[in-house]
Design a protein around this motif. Sequence first.
Motif, PDB file in Angstrom:
ATOM      1  N   GLU A 105      21.933 -27.953  74.456  1.00 47.77           N
ATOM      2  CA  GLU A 105      22.402 -27.405  73.186  1.00 47.77           C
ATOM      3  C   GLU A 105      23.374 -26.248  73.385  1.00 47.77           C
ATOM      4  O   GLU A 105      24.309 -26.074  72.601  1.00 47.77           O
ATOM      5  CB  GLU A 105      21.214 -26.983  72.319  1.00 47.77           C
ATOM      6  N   MET A 106      23.175 -25.473  74.431  1.00 42.26           N
ATOM      7  CA  MET A 106      24.109 -24.373  74.684  1.00 42.26           C
ATOM      8  C   MET A 106      25.486 -24.908  75.058  1.00 42.26           C
ATOM      9  O   MET A 106      26.504 -24.387  74.605  1.00 42.26           O
ATOM     10  CB  MET A 106      23.564 -23.443  75.763  1.00 42.26           C
ATOM     11  N   VAL A 107      25.522 -25.946  75.879  1.00 45.05           N
ATOM     12  CA  VAL A 107      26.810 -26.534  76.247  1.00 45.05           C
ATOM     13  C   VAL A 107      27.474 -27.139  75.015  1.00 45.05           C
ATOM     14  O   VAL A 107      28.690 -27.013  74.833  1.00 45.05           O
ATOM     15  CB  VAL A 107      26.656 -27.544  77.402  1.00 45.05           C
ATOM     16  N   ASP A 108      26.706 -27.769  74.138  1.00 39.44           N
ATOM     17  CA  ASP A 108      27.260 -28.264  72.870  1.00 39.44           C
ATOM     18  C   ASP A 108      27.938 -27.123  72.112  1.00 39.44           C
ATOM     19  O   ASP A 108      29.059 -27.265  71.620  1.00 39.44           O
ATOM     20  CB  ASP A 108      26.159 -28.851  71.967  1.00 39.44           C
ATOM     21  N   GLU A 109      27.256 -26.004  72.007  1.00 35.39           N
ATOM     22  CA  GLU A 109      27.782 -24.846  71.279  1.00 35.39           C
ATOM     23  C   GLU A 109      29.025 -24.279  71.971  1.00 35.39           C
ATOM     24  O   GLU A 109      30.011 -23.936  71.314  1.00 35.39           O
ATOM     25  CB  GLU A 109      26.700 -23.766  71.158  1.00 35.39           C
ATOM     26  N   ALA A 117      39.778 -24.454  75.422  1.00 35.81           N
ATOM     27  CA  ALA A 117      39.585 -24.033  76.813  1.00 35.81           C
ATOM     28  C   ALA A 117      38.837 -25.091  77.614  1.00 35.81           C
ATOM     29  O   ALA A 117      39.165 -25.338  78.781  1.00 35.81           O
ATOM     30  CB  ALA A 117      38.826 -22.711  76.865  1.00 35.81           C
ATOM     31  N   CYS A 118      37.845 -25.723  77.016  1.00 37.71           N
ATOM     32  CA  CYS A 118      37.034 -26.712  77.736  1.00 37.71           C
ATOM     33  C   CYS A 118      37.841 -27.945  78.144  1.00 37.71           C
ATOM     34  O   CYS A 118      37.457 -28.649  79.061  1.00 37.71           O
ATOM     35  CB  CYS A 118      35.829 -27.126  76.894  1.00 37.71           C
ATOM     36  N   GLY A 119      38.946 -28.172  77.484  1.00 37.46           N
ATOM     37  CA  GLY A 119      39.754 -29.348  77.774  1.00 37.46           C
ATOM     38  C   GLY A 119      40.846 -29.139  78.801  1.00 37.46           C
ATOM     39  O   GLY A 119      41.582 -30.073  79.111  1.00 37.46           O
ATOM     40  N   ARG A 148      28.556 -33.452  82.992  1.00 39.70           N
ATOM     41  CA  ARG A 148      28.294 -34.677  82.227  1.00 39.70           C
ATOM     42  C   ARG A 148      29.207 -34.775  81.006  1.00 39.70           C
ATOM     43  O   ARG A 148      29.634 -35.857  80.623  1.00 39.70           O
ATOM     44  CB  ARG A 148      26.839 -34.729  81.763  1.00 39.70           C
ATOM     45  N   ARG A 149      29.484 -33.633  80.389  1.00 34.56           N
ATOM     46  CA  ARG A 149      30.314 -33.599  79.178  1.00 34.56           C
ATOM     47  C   ARG A 149      31.812 -33.527  79.518  1.00 34.56           C
ATOM     48  O   ARG A 149      32.640 -33.394  78.638  1.00 34.56           O
ATOM     49  CB  ARG A 149      29.925 -32.404  78.308  1.00 34.56           C
TER      50      ARG A 149
END
Length: 194
Positions: A105-109, A117-119, A148-149
């Motif tokens: 859930e933290m990674v989702d957030e 930035a994540c991309g 994984r994400r």
Amino acid sequence: MSTPLADFTERLTAFATGQKRGIRNPFVMVPVDPPAEQTTASRLQAWADGETPVPVEPVYLDRVMPRTDVFQTVLGLPTSFYQNGDGTEQAEREEQTLQDNLATEMVDEIISTHEDACGHAEHVLLLLHLGALYPFARSSELLDEMDRRRVQATVGIPFPGEIIGGKLSFFGERAQHYYPAHRIDERITMDHLQ
């Protein structure tokens, strides 16, 4: 004389600018003496606020955790929920529930809040205040979930602990999972932050 903090920021910059490459996502970890964790986070925030060759976004994990559903659910459960007759203590059940769900859930957030930035590998995400998650989530769980994400950002984690015999020791415990992050072996101490 180089410090582990300087080595950490240099390694993050080298990955984000493409000067250095790894087999997997560019995740970099540095051990921090637990009493130095807050000061290290402040120094990294100052680095992020300054002139950097790439965008740097600090993510304070102790601020992300309360925004997760699992955290809100555990806080909202009535005491009667825990009276199941099997002797399981409330704190143990809460801890287990958080351990089972918190990293995901933290990674989702983090992804929803820092989507741009994540991309991009050319961005640095600093995951700060990891110690606040203890014992509910560990750095390896966050990194595994980010992998994984398919988070592409260059991720830096100062973790409270040390490296013993090439293995991460989080608050004196062995890491539950091995994660092949790039590591700075020397631990940041208050002496390095003077």
